[in-house]
Design an enzyme around this catalytic site. Structure first.
Site, short mmCIF file in Angstrom:
data_model
loop_
_atom_site.label_atom_id
_atom_site.label_comp_id
_atom_site.label_asym_id
_atom_site.label_seq_id
_atom_site.Cartn_x
_atom_site.Cartn_y
_atom_site.Cartn_z
N ASP A 78 7.40 4.38 0.60
CA ASP A 78 7.28 3.09 0.37
C ASP A 78 6.25 2.61 -0.87
O ASP A 78 6.22 1.25 0.17
CB ASP A 78 6.61 2.82 1.94
N GLU A 79 6.19 2.92 -1.40
CA GLU A 79 5.53 3.41 -2.68
C GLU A 79 5.82 3.79 -3.87
O GLU A 79 6.56 4.39 -4.04
CB GLU A 79 4.21 3.43 -2.32
N ASP A 94 3.58 -1.70 -2.36
CA ASP A 94 3.48 -0.92 -1.34
C ASP A 94 4.12 -1.67 -0.25
O ASP A 94 3.74 -2.89 0.10
CB ASP A 94 2.17 -1.04 -1.00
#
Length: 467
Positions: free
Chosen positions: A105-106, A11
């Site tokens: 983003d993860e 993350d």
């Protein structure tokens, strides 16, 4: 559940805001809030400096300004965020073929499937190496969680924030989870959390002690059984490689309701062109054109038209979207417009343009659906997490989209002073800070908004610049 912590969850830390801080040296260490800047704007991401003031994602921007009046409020630059995300996801794919992105983003990674790690030592080494590689490639930081299941890996990465790594050894799950809030568990939102609180259950340990039967009685069988298993740290879900997109769409929320029918038609045409640009960039074509209209009273209408074959021709999509708009009553004003394409394929029917113009007016196959409850951020990206309404839509260069209206945070280039970014505008003037990734904080200059030497620009890469 695995016997080794070989499922990794990455993350990135305050991703949008961190990208802005990395690309704008004068904002490093400052409160940065990214999102819609208009009266209806919503925060997409806040830097850790801004979070100290109570600002968080999904908060109305107006409320954030009251909490943090001196923060830097910037429009999202999704083109740059996607470029950085591609670099990060590429590093994950070097670890394993099984990468499951959840947003820009993860993502989850199955380290065993890539032969990267089979025990705790190997998993920790892979996680530390990944964090270092991300920083070297992007200048950003990410937090890593390692565990024997997806749920626990995600919990671990959250506990590791910011810029950390946490490995949960198999067998220690219940001890780790017990004191945590029930809201830590996936699927436990505000409503479920409040329902459990009223029953005297606030921690995961109390959830496990309640037992499966009691939880089933409280929240139903499907949810109760799942909650009990999660409270015990049990999760057998595999890491699933990214699936093909099922649709491509874009939308805009307007600061002021649109009433002029000509303006509404223009905005629909512009959205259609942007949608096709994303469609082509993904290497797809689509068969069903969808128009979304949210009216002044928040009622949402969707209209769709299915063509005889897939297309990625902007003229075809524009024509279909215009036909769909003719069937929508916009009396009273329009708050949001969106255009999407579904039924994606990897090819295009070459003669569809002629077909669409010749007789597609009677080809509408899908019935209109009024009051549809659709998620915000229909660009398909969770960053926007995909959740916040913004006056500048994902995937578009805000400076170019707005003509000579210079949005705060957008990229510009001056013929004499070089690259910079818009710090603010108003009263016929625009203020620009001239700096770039890797440079010292730059100087601020002010120009007339129609200065011919000032032009919108593409974002600069985060690394490899002067400095």
């Amino acid at each position: 559940m695995r016997t080794a912590p070989t499922i990794l969850h990455l993350d990135m830390d305050a991703f949008y805001a961190s990208v802005e801080q990395a690309s704008k040296p004068s904002l490093r260490g400052k409160a940065v809030i990214v999102g819609g800047l208009g009266p209806r704007g919503v925060v997409a991401t806040a830097s850790y400096e801004a979070r100290r003031f109570g600002v968080h994602s999904a908060m109305p921007t107006a409320q954030a300004r009251r909490l943090c009046p001196n923060g830097a409020y910037l429009i999202p630059r999704f083109l740059l965020y996607r470029e950085v995300s591609e670099v990060v996801m590429g590093l994950l794919r070097e670890l394993s073929p099984l990468v499951e992105p959840l947003s820009l983003d993860e993502a989850f990674v199955d380290l065993e499937a890539g032969g990267t790690a089979f025990d705790s030592a190997g998993a920790r080494a892979a996680g530390e190496r990944l964090r270092a590689d991300i920083t070297a490639a992007t200048g950003l930081s990410g937090s890593v969680g390692l565990a024997g299941s997806k749920m626990l890996a995600k919990v671990a990465s959250e506990e590791a924030k910011p810029n950390g790594l946490l490995l949960i050894e198999p067998g220690t799950e219940r001890e780790l989870l017990a004191p945590m809030s029930v809201r830590t568990l996936p699927g436990v939102g505000p409503a479920t959390g409040e329902h459990l609180r009223r029953a005297g259950i606030t921690t995961v340990g109390e959830l496990a002690e309640a037992g499966e039967d009691e939880l089933v009685r409280m929240v139903g069988r499907a949810h109760g059984v799942g909650l009990y298993r999660m409270a015990l740290g049990l999760d057998d879900r595999p890491v699933v490689a990214e699936r093909d997109a099922k649709s491509v769409s874009v939308e805009d929320t307007f600061d002021v309701d649109l009433h002029d029918r000509v303006r509404i038609r223009f905005e629909v045409q512009r959205l259609a062109d942007r949608c096709v640009g994303r469609l082509r960039a993904s290497g797809h074509s689509g068969r069903t054109i969808v128009l979304k209209v949210r009216r002044y009273d928040f009622s949402t209408l969707t209209r769709s038209e299915t063509l005889r074959g897939p297309t990625d021709d902007p003229a075809v999509v524009r024509e279909a979207a215009a036909r769909l708009l003719e069937g929508v009553d916009t009396t009273g004003g329009v708050r949001l417009l969106g255009v999407g394409v579904t039924g994606l394929a990897d090819y295009t029917q070459e003669d569809l343009f002629a077909q669409a113009l010749g007789g597609a007016a009677q080809e509408a196959e899908a019935a209109p659906a009024e009051g549809a409850a659709e998620a915000e951020g229909a660009d398909g990206v969770a960053g926007a997490p995909g959740a916040a309404e913004t006056a500048v839509a994902p995937g578009e260069d805000p400076g170019r989209a707005a003509g000579r209206h210079w949005a705060a945070g957008s990229d510009v280039r001056h013929a004499l002073y070089g690259p910079g970014w818009v710090q603010g505008s108003g009263v016929g003037r625009v203020t620009v800070r001239f700096e770039q990734p890797g440079s010292p904080p730059g100087r601020v200059r002010t120009f007339l908004v129609d200065d011919p030497e000032l032009e919108p620009s593409d974002p600069l890469p985060l690394v490899g610049r002067p400095g």
